[in-house]
Design an enzyme around this catalytic site. Structure first.
Site, mmCIF file in Angstrom:
data_model
loop_
_atom_site.group_PDB
_atom_site.id
_atom_site.type_symbol
_atom_site.label_atom_id
_atom_site.label_comp_id
_atom_site.label_asym_id
_atom_site.label_seq_id
_atom_site.Cartn_x
_atom_site.Cartn_y
_atom_site.Cartn_z
ATOM 1 N N TYR A 156 -105.543 33.992 -31.956
ATOM 2 C CA TYR A 156 -105.955 32.590 -32.140
ATOM 3 C C TYR A 156 -105.454 32.034 -33.463
ATOM 4 O O TYR A 156 -104.860 30.953 -33.514
ATOM 5 C CB TYR A 156 -107.474 32.482 -32.063
ATOM 6 C CG TYR A 156 -107.975 31.072 -32.269
ATOM 7 C CD1 TYR A 156 -107.924 30.137 -31.239
ATOM 8 C CD2 TYR A 156 -108.488 30.662 -33.497
ATOM 9 C CE1 TYR A 156 -108.381 28.837 -31.423
ATOM 10 C CE2 TYR A 156 -108.939 29.373 -33.695
ATOM 11 C CZ TYR A 156 -108.885 28.459 -32.658
ATOM 12 O OH TYR A 156 -109.330 27.175 -32.857
ATOM 13 N N LYS A 160 -102.633 28.948 -34.034
ATOM 14 C CA LYS A 160 -102.878 27.673 -34.693
ATOM 15 C C LYS A 160 -101.933 27.441 -35.864
ATOM 16 O O LYS A 160 -101.547 26.300 -36.149
ATOM 17 C CB LYS A 160 -104.344 27.580 -35.123
ATOM 18 C CG LYS A 160 -105.304 27.518 -33.927
ATOM 19 C CD LYS A 160 -104.938 26.380 -32.969
ATOM 20 C CE LYS A 160 -105.892 26.278 -31.805
ATOM 21 N NZ LYS A 160 -105.587 25.154 -30.887
#
Length: 250
Positions: A156, A160
């Site tokens: 994750y 990002k």
């Protein structure tokens, strides 16, 4: 009623719930024709009814953003049905808190596929339509996790950071015609966040770690996305607009 987006053709991914729903509803309330992209057909139908009942125009498109073939097919259908695209909001994303030991290749590919590959493919497919539009904008919803190393799991957090890099590269390549910017929310109480942190005390702890002393509501992030997409932000190119309640300050 504000009409910043009257007649504008807007594409919002992950529109069925959370921030996506708030973003799509906000655009529709300000006069946009909104293409609603999500894989949850029932939730899309509910959102479409809600927008229609409020006097707006939302058009549902059931697309699984984990499938490249569906993105390519859907993008062509969207541009044709809308008759063009003025604004693209790549909002859809999935979360994982797994670290290196618990992140296998399948999890890595799934997170990177939805969070990075899908925005890349949609941007690539719809960029010709954006370039043909008058004063177009592309907004990628990244995360404050894209600024630090320990705000989420390995895949994750990496994804990002990559979304911010994608935004910056697109901003340079397509300026000045298409404005490309990123919005970086902190912890926001969406269904995805509630599923990840079912223990209310954990969610409240996350909120207490911010200068604001609380987590965000989806509508607070949506208002920033709409601003960045609007002509009020006409001199913004490649920006990373942080909406984290001051979490990265403390």
């Amino acid at each position: 009623m504000p009409t910043r987006f009257a007649g504008k053709k807007v594409v919002v991914t992950g529109a069925a719930a959370g921030m996506g729903r708030a973003i799509a509803t906000g655009f529709a309330a300000e006069g946009a024709i909104v293409a609603l992209l999500d894989r949850d057909e029932a939730a899309l139908a509910d959102l479409t009814r809600s927008i229609k009942d409020a006097g707006g125009n939302g058009q549902p498109f059931t697309i699984d953003l984990a499938q490249a073939s569906e993105i390519e097919r859907g993008s062509l259908q969207i541009a044709e049905d809308l008759g063009g695209v003025d604004i693209l909001v790549n909002n859809a994303g999935i979360f994982s808190s797994a670290g290196l030991r618990d992140t296998d290749a399948a999890l890595w590919d799934r997170v990177m596929g939805v969070n990075v590959k899908a925005p890349f493919l949609l941007s690539r497919a719809l960029m010709p339509a954006l370039q043909d539009a008058k004063k177009p904008a592309l907004v990628n919803v990244a995360s404050a996790a894209g600024l630090v190393g320990g705000a989420g799991g390995l895949a994750y957090t990496t994804s990002k950071h990559a979304v911010i890099g994608l935004t910056r590269a697109l901003a340079v390549e397509f300026a000045p015609k298409v404005r490309c910017n990123a919005v970086l929310p902190g912890t926001t109480m969406t269904p995805m966040a509630r599923a990840e942190y079912p223990d209310r005390s954990v969610a409240e702890k996350l909120g207490s770690d911010t200068a604001a002393g609380r987590y965000a509501e989806p509508e607070e992030v949506a208002r920033v996305v709409l601003f960045v997409a609007s002509e009020e932000a006409s001199y913004m190119y490649g920006a990373q607009v942080v909406v984290d309640g001051g979490w990265t300050l403390v």
